[in-house]
Design an enzyme around this catalytic site. Structure first.
Site, PDB file in Angstrom:
ATOM      1  N   HIS A   1      -7.338  -2.856  -3.946  1.00  0.00           N
ATOM      2  CA  HIS A   1      -6.002  -2.336  -4.291  1.00  0.00           C
ATOM      3  C   HIS A   1      -5.406  -3.634  -5.507  1.00  0.00           C
ATOM      4  O   HIS A   1      -4.979  -3.113  -6.555  1.00  0.00           O
ATOM      5  CB  HIS A   1      -4.894  -1.962  -3.410  1.00  0.00           C
ATOM      6  CG  HIS A   1      -5.239  -1.135  -2.620  1.00  0.00           C
ATOM      7  ND1 HIS A   1      -5.336   0.551  -3.442  1.00  0.00           N
ATOM      8  CD2 HIS A   1      -5.368  -0.563  -1.482  1.00  0.00           C
ATOM      9  CE1 HIS A   1      -5.393   1.285  -2.365  1.00  0.00           C
ATOM     10  NE2 HIS A   1      -5.383   0.813  -1.214  1.00  0.00           N
TER      11      HIS A   1
ATOM     12  N   HIS B   1       0.908  -1.300  -0.079  1.00  0.00           N
ATOM     13  CA  HIS B   1       0.185  -0.020   0.087  1.00  0.00           C
ATOM     14  C   HIS B   1       0.758   1.179   0.054  1.00  0.00           C
ATOM     15  O   HIS B   1       0.778   2.043  -0.841  1.00  0.00           O
ATOM     16  CB  HIS B   1      -0.987   0.138   1.350  1.00  0.00           C
ATOM     17  CG  HIS B   1      -1.659   1.245   1.156  1.00  0.00           C
ATOM     18  ND1 HIS B   1      -1.431   2.403   1.785  1.00  0.00           N
ATOM     19  CD2 HIS B   1      -3.051   1.216   0.766  1.00  0.00           C
ATOM     20  CE1 HIS B   1      -2.523   3.178   1.622  1.00  0.00           C
ATOM     21  NE2 HIS B   1      -3.470   2.699   0.972  1.00  0.00           N
TER      22      HIS B   1
ATOM     23  N   VAL C   1      -4.731  -9.167   2.202  1.00  0.00           N
ATOM     24  CA  VAL C   1      -5.911  -9.625   1.367  1.00  0.00           C
ATOM     25  C   VAL C   1      -5.773  -9.157  -0.070  1.00  0.00           C
ATOM     26  O   VAL C   1      -4.901  -8.426  -0.460  1.00  0.00           O
ATOM     27  CB  VAL C   1      -7.286  -8.960   1.927  1.00  0.00           C
ATOM     28  CG1 VAL C   1      -7.528  -9.424   3.355  1.00  0.00           C
ATOM     29  CG2 VAL C   1      -7.248  -7.536   1.714  1.00  0.00           C
TER      30      VAL C   1
END
Length: 340
Positions: A286, A223, A282
């Protein structure tokens, strides 16, 4: 006394994480958004509360069958509970294969504990409830459920990748419940020590070994955050390279190394193919959209435009058994600390 025990345990946990990670103000990279509008308000693990107002009533994609998921919000908990806390995801199939798999591993490893679930994202909780009718507890609801069920020993194991703002928030929230339990302890997230980094490197390289043919760049997308904690991605890259995995690359959606940085690094060698996989627990918004989507600004499109044959592996870290084992090991350390 109970509050003193809790604060001592949590303080020790936080301090060890600070030493290992080199910073206190850490934000996890695993934020999950349920709509495009929601994604624009993300900050590390935390989504703005305003994003909930932006949730759309309809979706143009199928995230799987929610009925296959176990929300683990049952009562009759017993006196010992292991609460698994995750940010969450609205992608049903991924939720079962990742968070659900970690919870199942916990249940197998700790038969004397009732394993329950708590999500930190109320946006995701509300979205899953509105769309699928599945009710998932947030952390406060899970803690209240434990109190109502007479739990005396509570072990809380988070599935976040890093010690961050949500970790600190969770510690503070648990402290407010200190008098409700005889014993309570918070386990470490995935990437806390160098041993954790090495274990994760082994897990992801083993899982992608079939692609490591010398002609393929294997790129992991995290991220990212503008906070100092973003250093974990460069650390992961450095440790991968030092371990001899020179065809592995780490980048982020929101920070550095950026997509452009990864493209440039891959371009320094004569690769023909690229494999993309999320460096997130997970495989949610994204992974499916920013990484594997067909829009112009996705990782997949960028590498295809650069002339590579691209394969997207929509597998969250939580699907990998070795990652599940590492979370179990952290939970075991938390359980063991109760006897000290």
């Amino acid at each position: 006394m109970k509050r003193k025990v809790l604060n001592t345990l949590l303080a020790g946990t936080i301090m060890s994480a600070m030493v290992a990670m080199g910073c206190m103000n850490v934000m996890a990279e695993e934020t999950e958004a349920v709509t495009e509008a929601e994604a624009t308000t993300e900050a590390g693990e935390e989504a703005s509360s305003e994003a909930g107002e932006e949730a759309e009533d309809e979706e143009n994609y199928d995230t799987g069958d929610a009925s296959k998921d176990n929300p683990r919000n049952q009562d009759e908990i017993g006196e010992s509970e292991l609460l698994v806390v995750s940010f969450g995801t609205s992608y049903n199939d991924s939720r079962v294969a990742t968070i659900g798999a970690i919870e199942n591993a916990m249940e197998e490893a700790f038969p004397d504990y009732s394993v329950r679930r708590g999500f930190t994202s109320n946006i995701i909780i509300d979205h899953v409830k509105d769309r699928d009718g599945e009710v998932i507890d947030d952390v406060a609801e899970a803690l209240d459920r434990a109190v109502a069920n007479g739990v005396k020993t509570l072990v809380v194991q988070q599935t976040h990748l890093m010690n961050g703002l949500e970790y600190n928030d969770l510690s503070e929230e648990l402290a407010t419940y200190a008098d409700a339990f005889d014993k309570i302890v918070l386990g470490e997230p995935l990437l806390t020590t160098d041993d954790d980094f090495n274990a994760v490197i082994t897990a992801i390289t083993d899982a992608t070994a079939e692609y490591n043919d010398g002609e393929t760049a294997i790129c992991f997308m995290g991220h990212g955050t503008e906070a100092e904690s973003n250093q974990v991605y460069s650390k992961m890259q450095e440790m991968l390279t030092a371990a001899g995995f020179e065809d592995y690359y780490v980048g982020t959606v929101e920070a550095t190394p950026s997509l452009d940085d990864v493209l440039a690094a891959v371009g320094e060698k004569e690769y023909k193919k690229v494999v993309l996989e999320p460096l997130m627990v997970v495989a949610g918004d994204h992974a499916n959209n920013d990484m594997a989507g067909d829009e112009e600004d996705t990782w997949k499109t960028a590498f295809e435009n650069a002339g590579y044959e691209v394969t997207c592996v929509l597998r969250g870290l939580g699907e990998i058994e070795a990652i599940q084992d590492l979370y179990v090991a952290h939970a075991q350390a938390a359980v063991d600390s109760l006897a000290e």
